[in-house]
Design a protein around this motif. Structure first.
Motif, short mmCIF file in Angstrom:
data_model
loop_
_atom_site.label_atom_id
_atom_site.label_comp_id
_atom_site.label_asym_id
_atom_site.label_seq_id
_atom_site.Cartn_x
_atom_site.Cartn_y
_atom_site.Cartn_z
N ASP A 19 15.28 36.10 -21.46
CA ASP A 19 14.01 35.53 -20.37
C ASP A 19 13.53 34.33 -21.06
O ASP A 19 12.91 32.83 -19.99
CB ASP A 19 13.05 36.58 -20.16
N SER A 20 13.11 33.52 -22.35
CA SER A 20 12.28 32.64 -22.39
C SER A 20 12.70 32.13 -23.17
O SER A 20 12.24 30.37 -23.48
CB SER A 20 10.96 33.45 -23.15
N VAL A 21 13.71 32.36 -24.54
CA VAL A 21 14.45 31.12 -25.41
C VAL A 21 15.54 30.79 -24.08
O VAL A 21 15.72 29.59 -24.56
CB VAL A 21 15.24 32.27 -26.40
N LYS A 22 16.84 30.92 -23.81
CA LYS A 22 18.41 30.99 -23.26
C LYS A 22 18.32 30.04 -23.96
O LYS A 22 18.86 28.58 -23.36
CB LYS A 22 17.00 29.91 -21.95
N PRO A 23 19.15 30.57 -24.76
CA PRO A 23 20.26 29.67 -26.22
C PRO A 23 21.50 29.51 -25.47
O PRO A 23 21.54 30.64 -24.74
CB PRO A 23 19.83 31.05 -27.29
N GLU A 24 22.27 28.95 -26.05
CA GLU A 24 23.70 28.79 -25.17
C GLU A 24 24.74 29.73 -26.56
O GLU A 24 25.33 29.66 -25.47
CB GLU A 24 23.93 27.06 -24.81
N LYS A 31 29.36 28.11 -41.68
CA LYS A 31 30.17 28.80 -40.08
C LYS A 31 29.29 29.17 -39.24
O LYS A 31 29.73 28.11 -37.60
CB LYS A 31 30.52 30.37 -40.64
N MET A 32 27.86 28.77 -39.34
CA MET A 32 27.22 28.50 -37.69
C MET A 32 27.13 27.44 -37.03
O MET A 32 27.03 27.10 -36.13
CB MET A 32 25.57 29.12 -37.96
N LYS A 33 26.89 26.28 -38.19
CA LYS A 33 27.20 24.85 -37.99
C LYS A 33 28.27 24.67 -36.78
O LYS A 33 28.48 24.02 -36.66
CB LYS A 33 26.63 24.16 -39.49
N SER A 34 29.61 24.87 -37.16
CA SER A 34 30.68 25.18 -36.67
C SER A 34 30.79 25.49 -35.42
O SER A 34 31.69 25.01 -35.37
CB SER A 34 31.21 24.81 -37.55
N GLN A 35 30.35 26.55 -35.34
CA GLN A 35 29.92 27.02 -33.83
C GLN A 35 29.36 26.54 -33.02
O GLN A 35 29.14 27.40 -32.08
CB GLN A 35 30.38 28.83 -34.17
N GLY A 36 28.91 25.59 -33.80
CA GLY A 36 27.77 25.11 -32.66
C GLY A 36 26.11 25.89 -32.39
O GLY A 36 25.61 25.85 -31.11
N VAL A 37 26.09 26.90 -33.14
CA VAL A 37 24.57 28.29 -32.65
C VAL A 37 23.35 26.95 -32.62
O VAL A 37 22.95 26.54 -33.38
CB VAL A 37 24.75 28.90 -34.01
N ASP A 38 23.24 27.48 -31.27
CA ASP A 38 21.25 27.40 -31.32
C ASP A 38 19.93 27.82 -31.33
O ASP A 38 19.56 28.01 -31.18
CB ASP A 38 21.36 26.39 -29.98
N PHE A 39 20.68 29.46 -31.76
CA PHE A 39 19.70 30.51 -32.30
C PHE A 39 19.95 31.23 -32.68
O PHE A 39 21.16 31.79 -33.11
CB PHE A 39 19.03 30.97 -30.67
N VAL A 40 19.40 32.10 -33.98
CA VAL A 40 19.66 33.16 -34.90
C VAL A 40 18.92 34.12 -34.64
O VAL A 40 17.48 34.00 -34.98
CB VAL A 40 19.96 32.79 -36.29
#
Length: 372
Positions: free
Chosen positions: A160-165, A214-223
């Protein structure tokens, strides 16, 4: 006035003279079980602070029907394999009541021993569902919610609030961490959030570069990380050092002031699910004062859930006029008990019928701000 309510009043009145003749009465032993050693002793400290304060206030008010409460500390180092060993130590000392264990893995390991031997165990901090699920225990209780309550609360805020991709959900491969991470992942997926990575790390390691890459390569925007503060702090610090500037969120096990020293400036803005701040309630200010006078902090994650666990046991003793663990357990299953965190009642397997986790933002000065 019923006896359980009488304890609530007595426990809020510091300085009441100790009852006459208490020295001649046999003490009532309660064990507090948790990490006295190991990497997460701070959580054991939180629990001991809560239990000690409740016991001190009870004893100062005359004890339980004239008997003083004696605390016995037992170390399990927060290790699953130590859970049964600690439990057998309690049983061998003929102690009928336990506040703890602190960590879910050790609790899972010890709970079967406590239940089989008729020891009332009330954990103020073990949130893993498998502590109680399918066990048919009689003597096992909690004064905290479960991961399948905490996980959905975290996921709802993310949705509801972060709405990550693109989200990475990490965990420490242990009962507690993996359990709550799985609950978060399941709820995010149901809402259509793209969980691009669900992976475990090894607790106690010093370099998490590979998972960060690995997270950088996957384009992670929230953990989201399920686990305790030492690994959470390292993940945040090393992610910032390697240019992965994303927001992290974790459970109450990461809510420890020690994380600030580990993560440094990267800790600013970390999101956490935590029990409500019961120390801010007006009706609890005398109890908060008792903590403060002993140099203790009532606003941590587990101090007041531990105080409440101790209250629950004592209230049941008073209500039943008995220190028989079987009668105490029967009472807790059948009644609502007034405590510092509210009136508590349990279902058949010893889980609270209701518990609320709030969302907080953590700051690099060690303070936290409620955001929901």
């Amino acid at each position: 006035m019923n006896k359980s309510f009488r304890f609530t009043l007595l426990a809020s009145a510091m300085g009441i003279a100790m009852g006459m003749g208490v020295a001649q009465a046999e003490n009532i032993k309660i064990a507090v079980v948790g990490p006295l050693t190991g990497p997460v002793t701070q959580y054991g400290d939180m629990v001991r602070e809560g239990v000690k304060t409740a016991v001190e206030m009870t004893n100062a008010a005359g004890g339980v029907d004239g008997k003083q409460i004696e605390l016995v500390e037992v170390d399990d180092a927060c290790e699953p394999k130590q859970g049964p060993i600690a439990a057998n130590s309690v049983v061998n000392q003929k102690i009928g009541f336990v506040v703890g264990p602190v960590c879910s893995g050790a609790t899972v390991g010890g709970a079967a021993v406590y239940d089989e031997q008729g020891v009332v165990m009330v954990t103020p901090s073990a949130t893993a569902p498998n502590v109680t699920d399918g066990k048919n225990f009689t003597f096992i209780f909690r004064t905290i919610g479960r991961d399948d309550q905490q996980g959905p609360a975290a996921a709802k805020y993310i949705i509801d609030s972060v709405k990550p991709e693109k989200v990475a959900v990490l965990h420490d491969k242990q009962s507690y961490g993996q359990g709550i991470a799985s609950a978060v992942q399941d709820n995010l997926k149901k809402a259509g959030i793209d969980v691009v990575l669900f992976e475990g790390i090894n607790a106690g390691e010093s370099d998490y570069s590979s998972i960060i890459t690995k997270m950088k390569s996957q384009g992670v925007d929230f953990v989201y990380y399920g686990g305790y503060h030492p690994e959470m702090g390292l993940l945040m610090r090393q992610a910032a050092e390697q240019g992965l500037n994303v927001k992290f969120m974790g459970p109450e096990g990461a809510g420890n002031p020690e994380i600030n020293a580990i993560a440094g400036d990267a800790v600013e803005g970390m999101l956490l699910t935590l029990p409500a701040d019961y120390s801010s309630l007006p009706e609890n200010q005398e109890i908060v004062k008792a903590f403060t006078e002993k140099g203790r902090n009532a606003s941590g994650a587990f101090q007041l859930t531990s105080y409440a666990a101790t209250q629950a046991i004592i209230n049941a003793m008073l209500a039943t006029n008995s220190t028989d663990p079987e009668k105490v357990a029967e009472y807790l299953h059948a009644n609502s008990v007034p405590t510092v965190i509210g009136d508590l009642s349990w279902n058949d397997q010893g889980d609270l019928k209701d518990f609320k986790f709030d969302i907080y933002t953590w700051h690099k000065d060690g303070s936290k701000t409620a955001v929901q």
